[in-house]
Design a protein around this motif. Structure first.
Motif, PDB file in Angstrom:
ATOM      1  N   ASP A  20      35.425  46.389  12.240  1.00 30.03           N
ATOM      2  CA  ASP A  20      35.152  46.291  10.810  1.00 30.03           C
ATOM      3  C   ASP A  20      35.110  47.701  10.250  1.00 30.03           C
ATOM      4  N   LEU A  21      35.241  47.831   8.918  1.00 29.97           N
ATOM      5  CA  LEU A  21      35.121  49.139   8.297  1.00 29.97           C
ATOM      6  C   LEU A  21      33.652  49.549   8.236  1.00 29.97           C
ATOM      7  N   PRO A  22      33.362  50.848   8.376  1.00 30.59           N
ATOM      8  CA  PRO A  22      31.966  51.274   8.274  1.00 30.59           C
ATOM      9  C   PRO A  22      31.481  51.209   6.828  1.00 30.59           C
ATOM     10  N   ARG A  23      30.184  50.978   6.666  1.00 29.44           N
ATOM     11  CA  ARG A  23      29.590  51.130   5.342  1.00 29.44           C
ATOM     12  C   ARG A  23      29.550  52.622   5.012  1.00 29.44           C
ATOM     13  N   ARG A  24      29.325  52.947   3.752  1.00 26.29           N
ATOM     14  CA  ARG A  24      29.273  54.347   3.359  1.00 26.29           C
ATOM     15  C   ARG A  24      28.143  55.061   4.118  1.00 26.29           C
ATOM     16  N   GLY A  25      28.503  56.161   4.764  1.00 24.93           N
ATOM     17  CA  GLY A  25      27.530  56.893   5.556  1.00 24.93           C
ATOM     18  C   GLY A  25      27.295  56.314   6.933  1.00 24.93           C
ATOM     19  N   GLY A  26      28.004  55.215   7.255  1.00 28.48           N
ATOM     20  CA  GLY A  26      27.808  54.537   8.529  1.00 28.48           C
ATOM     21  C   GLY A  26      28.774  55.002   9.591  1.00 28.48           C
ATOM     22  N   ASN A  27      28.864  54.236  10.656  1.00 30.11           N
ATOM     23  CA  ASN A  27      29.671  54.610  11.811  1.00 30.11           C
ATOM     24  C   ASN A  27      30.183  53.350  12.501  1.00 30.11           C
ATOM     25  N   VAL A  28      31.429  53.385  12.923  1.00 31.58           N
ATOM     26  CA  VAL A  28      31.959  52.332  13.779  1.00 31.58           C
ATOM     27  C   VAL A  28      32.648  52.981  14.966  1.00 31.58           C
ATOM     28  N   MET A  29      32.832  52.217  16.021  1.00 34.12           N
ATOM     29  CA  MET A  29      33.457  52.726  17.239  1.00 34.12           C
ATOM     30  C   MET A  29      34.874  52.166  17.359  1.00 34.12           C
ATOM     31  N   ALA A  30      35.776  53.025  17.831  1.00 36.10           N
ATOM     32  CA  ALA A  30      37.145  52.605  18.150  1.00 36.10           C
ATOM     33  C   ALA A  30      37.392  52.932  19.612  1.00 36.10           C
ATOM     34  N   ASP A  31      37.932  51.976  20.349  1.00 35.12           N
ATOM     35  CA  ASP A  31      38.128  52.172  21.779  1.00 35.12           C
ATOM     36  C   ASP A  31      39.236  53.168  22.096  1.00 35.12           C
ATOM     37  N   GLU A  32      40.194  53.311  21.181  1.00 30.80           N
ATOM     38  CA  GLU A  32      41.280  54.244  21.431  1.00 30.80           C
ATOM     39  C   GLU A  32      41.905  54.682  20.117  1.00 30.80           C
ATOM     40  N   GLY A  33      42.549  55.819  20.156  1.00 30.83           N
ATOM     41  CA  GLY A  33      43.308  56.311  19.015  1.00 30.83           C
ATOM     42  C   GLY A  33      44.716  56.644  19.460  1.00 30.83           C
ATOM     43  N   THR A  34      45.695  56.167  18.716  1.00 30.42           N
ATOM     44  CA  THR A  34      47.097  56.366  19.090  1.00 30.42           C
ATOM     45  C   THR A  34      47.818  57.102  17.978  1.00 30.42           C
ATOM     46  N   ARG A  35      48.620  58.098  18.339  1.00 28.52           N
ATOM     47  CA  ARG A  35      49.376  58.888  17.369  1.00 28.52           C
ATOM     48  C   ARG A  35      50.806  58.382  17.301  1.00 28.52           C
ATOM     49  N   TYR A  36      51.292  58.174  16.072  1.00 28.31           N
ATOM     50  CA  TYR A  36      52.667  57.733  15.841  1.00 28.31           C
ATOM     51  C   TYR A  36      53.296  58.594  14.747  1.00 28.31           C
ATOM     52  N   ALA A  37      54.558  58.926  14.872  1.00 23.29           N
ATOM     53  CA  ALA A  37      55.301  59.461  13.739  1.00 23.29           C
ATOM     54  C   ALA A  37      55.402  58.357  12.698  1.00 23.29           C
ATOM     55  N   ALA A  38      55.114  58.676  11.431  1.00 26.92           N
ATOM     56  CA  ALA A  38      55.028  57.609  10.431  1.00 26.92           C
ATOM     57  C   ALA A  38      55.372  58.161   9.046  1.00 26.92           C
ATOM     58  N   GLY A  39      54.826  57.553   8.001  1.00 23.17           N
ATOM     59  CA  GLY A  39      55.207  57.903   6.634  1.00 23.17           C
ATOM     60  C   GLY A  39      56.667  57.549   6.404  1.00 23.17           C
ATOM     61  N   SER A  40      57.425  58.480   5.859  1.00 24.38           N
ATOM     62  CA  SER A  40      58.851  58.207   5.610  1.00 24.38           C
ATOM     63  C   SER A  40      59.617  57.947   6.904  1.00 24.38           C
ATOM     64  N   VAL A  41      59.060  58.385   8.035  1.00 23.50           N
ATOM     65  CA  VAL A  41      59.701  58.112   9.333  1.00 23.50           C
ATOM     66  C   VAL A  41      59.849  56.609   9.546  1.00 23.50           C
ATOM     67  N   ASN A  42      58.846  55.824   9.122  1.00 26.86           N
ATOM     68  CA  ASN A  42      58.921  54.369   9.298  1.00 26.86           C
ATOM     69  C   ASN A  42      60.196  53.799   8.698  1.00 26.86           C
ATOM     70  N   ILE A  43      60.496  54.207   7.476  1.00 28.58           N
ATOM     71  CA  ILE A  43      61.660  53.678   6.764  1.00 28.58           C
ATOM     72  C   ILE A  43      62.953  54.167   7.412  1.00 28.58           C
ATOM     73  N   LEU A  44      62.990  55.441   7.764  1.00 30.20           N
ATOM     74  CA  LEU A  44      64.205  55.988   8.366  1.00 30.20           C
ATOM     75  C   LEU A  44      64.509  55.340   9.715  1.00 30.20           C
ATOM     76  N   LEU A  45      63.492  55.124  10.535  1.00 28.18           N
ATOM     77  CA  LEU A  45      63.740  54.487  11.831  1.00 28.18           C
ATOM     78  C   LEU A  45      64.180  53.041  11.656  1.00 28.18           C
ATOM     79  N   ALA A  46      63.552  52.325  10.711  1.00 24.99           N
ATOM     80  CA  ALA A  46      63.971  50.943  10.455  1.00 24.99           C
ATOM     81  C   ALA A  46      65.424  50.901   9.995  1.00 24.99           C
ATOM     82  N   ALA A  47      65.805  51.828   9.120  1.00 23.68           N
ATOM     83  CA  ALA A  47      67.182  51.865   8.624  1.00 23.68           C
ATOM     84  C   ALA A  47      68.162  52.221   9.734  1.00 23.68           C
TER      85      ALA A  47
END
Length: 313
Positions: A20-47
């Motif tokens: 869930d999203l944290p409340r303002r000033g709160g905290n949540v845990m994520a088990d992992e973080g993954t890095r991806y090339a994205a933004g305009s890259v998404n559209i270019l790769l799809a094309a």
């Protein structure tokens, strides 16, 4: 063959899956973080995966983020025409993905914002090419060089506007200037309704017609509504193109997958309704995959549509 040229921000998404999203000033845990090339890259790769010749005309940085972006583009045969920005890396978008697949973004601004007229001009667009721009390039340091360059384009270059949520809030004179040079508008329903000052009281076809009235003669409008599909408005007529509902795992990049396939098909001479149908299929496939730049290949879209056709009574 016409090319797909993107002027928008190439970023790295740091994707965190949260309960869930944290409340303002709160905290949540994520088990992992993954890095991806994205933004305009998404559209270019799809094309590119749908067979288009693609070019990144936007700025990109020097550092691990820029390296990831260039590596992802190179792997799919996408050209990068400008030199990396010295001593500054590309930015990061932190993406919080909930179990429903819904996502929330926080984006930094870095090398991708140092757009130049010369860097854009290195893409050398020619008549028939599709130049993609995002509304998020129309604020801050990217705005003026982009507008200056747009004024130099041959009238035969098709300008494809993906407005984003920000476009409707831009100054009216700026909106009008960009719309006057827009050949194709592609957005979700909320973005189209916001532009024309309407809400849910108008349907997709009405929203598409209202947007089309703001474009030059011959402008094409595509308005998406997720699993419901989209509407294509061209030559005064609107066509409903049904979607393919799927249980989503990750909706981040679904709209980009649709847009990338749409412009790739247009670059290869496909009519807009058929292109939109393939875009709907691409979005349906993408939401079942984790990561923003996970649009399907042309063969995967073909197989998906063949299976859908085979299930019809």
């Amino acid at each position: 063959m016409s090319r797909v040229i993107h002027t928008g921000q190439a970023l790295v998404d740091l994707v965190l899956r949260v309960d869930d999203l944290p409340r303002r000033g709160g905290n949540v845990m994520a088990d992992e973080g993954t890095r991806y090339a994205a933004g305009s890259v998404n559209i270019l790769l799809a094309a590119a995966r749908s067979g288009a010749e693609c070019v990144l005309a936007g700025a990109h940085g020097t550092g691990p983020n820029g390296d990831l972006i260039r590596s992802a583009l190179e792997a799919e045969g996408v050209s990068v025409v400008s030199e990396p920005v010295a001593d500054l890396d590309s930015g990061v978008c932190v993406v919080l993905v909930e179990p429903t697949g819904e996502r929330t973004f926080v984006t930094t601004r870095a090398a991708e914002r140092l757009l130049t007229v010369d860097g854009l001009a290195a893409s050398e667009p020619r008549p028939g090419d599709l130049v993609c721009l995002t509304g998020y390039s129309l604020v801050g340091r990217t705005r003026d060089p982009l507008l200056e360059w747009l004024d130099t384009l041959d009238p035969g270059v098709l300008v494809v506007l993906d407005p984003g949520a920000i476009f409707a809030d831009l100054e009216p004179a700026l909106r009008e200037r960009v719309l006057a040079r827009t050949s194709v508008w592609t957005s979700n329903a909320d973005e189209a309704r916001a532009l024309v000052g309407a809400g849910d009281e108008i349907d997709l076809a009405q929203a598409a017609r209202a947007v089309a009235s703001l474009l030059p003669e011959g402008g094409v409008v595509i308005v998406r509504d997720g699993p419901a599909g989209c509407v294509v408005h061209e030559r005064g007529a609107s066509t409903d193109v049904p979607g393919y509902p799927r249980k989503p795992i990750d909706t981040n990049g679904a709209g980009d997958a649709h847009t990338g396939v749409l412009v790739a098909e247009a670059a290869q001479g496909t009519d807009w309704v058929t292109a939109a149908r393939r875009g709907n299929a691409a979005g349906a496939i993408k939401v079942t995959r984790e990561g923003p730049a996970t649009a399907p290949t042309r063969a995967e879209i073909d197989a998906f549509l063949a299976a859908e056709e085979g299930q019809r009574p």
